[in-house]
Design a protein around this motif. Sequence first.
Motif, short mmCIF file in Angstrom:
data_model
loop_
_atom_site.label_atom_id
_atom_site.label_comp_id
_atom_site.label_asym_id
_atom_site.label_seq_id
_atom_site.Cartn_x
_atom_site.Cartn_y
_atom_site.Cartn_z
N ILE A 162 0.85 -1.19 0.00
CA ILE A 162 0.00 0.00 0.00
C ILE A 162 0.89 1.24 0.00
O ILE A 162 1.82 1.35 0.81
N PHE A 163 0.60 2.15 -0.91
CA PHE A 163 1.29 3.44 -0.94
C PHE A 163 0.25 4.52 -0.70
O PHE A 163 -0.81 4.54 -1.33
N ILE A 164 0.56 5.45 0.22
CA ILE A 164 -0.39 6.49 0.60
C ILE A 164 0.26 7.86 0.53
O ILE A 164 1.21 8.15 1.26
N ASP A 165 -0.25 8.69 -0.35
CA ASP A 165 0.17 10.08 -0.47
C ASP A 165 -1.08 10.94 -0.33
O ASP A 165 -1.62 11.44 -1.32
N PRO A 166 -1.59 11.12 0.90
CA PRO A 166 -2.88 11.78 1.09
C PRO A 166 -2.78 13.28 0.98
O PRO A 166 -1.68 13.85 0.95
N LEU A 210 3.62 -1.16 3.84
CA LEU A 210 2.90 0.09 3.67
C LEU A 210 3.88 1.25 3.73
O LEU A 210 4.76 1.29 4.60
N TYR A 211 3.72 2.20 2.79
CA TYR A 211 4.47 3.44 2.80
C TYR A 211 3.48 4.60 2.88
O TYR A 211 2.47 4.59 2.16
N ILE A 212 3.76 5.56 3.72
CA ILE A 212 2.89 6.73 3.81
C ILE A 212 3.73 8.00 3.87
O ILE A 212 4.77 8.05 4.55
N MET A 213 3.30 9.03 3.16
CA MET A 213 3.96 10.33 3.12
C MET A 213 3.07 11.37 3.80
O MET A 213 1.85 11.23 3.85
N ASN A 214 3.70 12.44 4.30
CA ASN A 214 2.94 13.57 4.82
C ASN A 214 3.90 14.71 5.12
O ASN A 214 5.09 14.64 4.78
N THR A 215 3.39 15.74 5.77
CA THR A 215 4.23 16.88 6.11
C THR A 215 5.06 16.58 7.35
O THR A 215 4.78 15.67 8.12
N THR A 216 6.08 17.40 7.54
CA THR A 216 6.89 17.27 8.75
C THR A 216 6.05 17.55 10.00
O THR A 216 6.32 17.00 11.08
N GLN A 217 5.01 18.38 9.88
CA GLN A 217 4.17 18.70 11.02
C GLN A 217 3.24 17.54 11.39
O GLN A 217 2.99 17.28 12.57
N ASN A 218 2.71 16.86 10.39
CA ASN A 218 1.73 15.80 10.65
C ASN A 218 2.35 14.45 10.93
O ASN A 218 1.76 13.62 11.64
N MET A 219 3.52 14.19 10.38
CA MET A 219 4.08 12.85 10.45
C MET A 219 4.34 12.34 11.87
O MET A 219 4.17 11.14 12.11
N PRO A 220 4.76 13.16 12.83
CA PRO A 220 4.95 12.62 14.18
C PRO A 220 3.69 11.95 14.74
O PRO A 220 3.78 10.91 15.41
N TYR A 221 2.53 12.52 14.46
CA TYR A 221 1.28 11.94 14.95
C TYR A 221 0.99 10.61 14.24
O TYR A 221 0.53 9.64 14.85
N LEU A 226 -1.80 -1.21 -3.90
CA LEU A 226 -2.95 -0.33 -3.68
C LEU A 226 -2.45 1.10 -3.46
O LEU A 226 -1.60 1.35 -2.61
N ASP A 227 -3.02 2.02 -4.21
CA ASP A 227 -2.62 3.43 -4.21
C ASP A 227 -3.77 4.26 -3.69
O ASP A 227 -4.78 4.45 -4.37
N LEU A 228 -3.65 4.76 -2.46
CA LEU A 228 -4.69 5.62 -1.90
C LEU A 228 -4.41 7.06 -2.31
O LEU A 228 -3.27 7.53 -2.23
N PHE A 229 -5.46 7.78 -2.74
CA PHE A 229 -5.33 9.16 -3.23
C PHE A 229 -4.37 9.18 -4.43
O PHE A 229 -3.32 9.81 -4.41
N ALA A 230 -4.78 8.50 -5.48
CA ALA A 230 -3.89 8.22 -6.61
C ALA A 230 -3.46 9.47 -7.36
O ALA A 230 -2.40 9.47 -8.01
N GLY A 231 -4.26 10.53 -7.33
CA GLY A 231 -3.86 11.80 -7.97
C GLY A 231 -3.60 11.62 -9.45
O GLY A 231 -4.50 11.28 -10.23
N THR A 232 -2.37 11.84 -9.88
CA THR A 232 -2.00 11.75 -11.29
C THR A 232 -1.76 10.30 -11.74
O THR A 232 -1.40 10.08 -12.89
N PHE A 233 -1.93 9.36 -10.85
CA PHE A 233 -1.73 7.94 -11.14
C PHE A 233 -0.30 7.63 -11.58
O PHE A 233 -0.06 6.69 -12.33
N SER A 234 0.65 8.41 -11.07
CA SER A 234 2.06 8.14 -11.38
C SER A 234 2.46 6.75 -10.92
O SER A 234 3.23 6.06 -11.61
N LEU A 235 1.94 6.33 -9.78
CA LEU A 235 2.26 4.99 -9.29
C LEU A 235 1.70 3.93 -10.23
O LEU A 235 2.31 2.88 -10.42
#
Length: 252
Positions: free
Chosen positions: A24-28, A71-82, A208-217
């Motif tokens: 699972i890759f997640i770039d929300p 599973l891989y998930i991306m986010n901002t430096t502010q949100n990632m600690p949570y 599985l690509d959550l929030f696929a956006g441009t579907f680069s994945l």
Amino acid sequence: MNKIINKDIFLGLNDIDNNSVDLIFIDPPYNLKKQYADNISDKWESQDSYLEWLFQWLEICLNKLKPYGSLYIMNTTQNMPYIDIYLQKKLHIKSRIVWAYDSSGVQAKRFFGSLYEPILFCTKNKSKYTFNSHDILVDTITGAKRKLVDHRKNPPTLYNEKKVPGNVWYFPRVRYLMPEYIKHPSQKPQILLERIVKASSNVNDTVLDLFAGTFSLGFVCNKLKRNYIGIELSSTYCKYALENLPNSILDK
């Protein structure tokens, strides 16, 4: 096969069987007030409301992973600690990755501007999971470029020319008029996604690509012969994928 699910994240996840996905890759959305196609906004009333929404669908998506999935998930430096603290109780965090890049835009004047995005690499099982280290080797500076000799060994030998990448990844961001560019406020480079897919999945695995956006994945998975499922709310982005991503089917 490339399956495109044009639905809200909660409805889209309902279409995925539990224990059926290898990676699972997640770039929300990051809650940065960005505007996406079809008037979709990346804006919540507060960070608390944003994190509550994120944890709700994240809890559901964890059930979709196979017993040895990643599973891989991306986010901002502010949100990632949570997110990090939340996932520590659910999965095994193997790496905290820094995707670093340069910026051509205006930087902060009164503090050090952010030039990276954090990525968590997690597995469902502590010791059994896919990691194809031989597929993602990179040149070493010491051995491949500087040709240094390790004199501690007998006889002295050259340092290794290849290594598994560390947790700091230098990949340029996607810019206007680049071949892979699509009008999207947070498109991720395919070279970054390719490293993730190669490392943590095998041919014919399901990604599985959550929030696929441009579907680069999706394009990366198609090239690497993985089965791809992308969930995306925007019908504009889904239409683009249907027209350009081979062997695509739509689930509305």
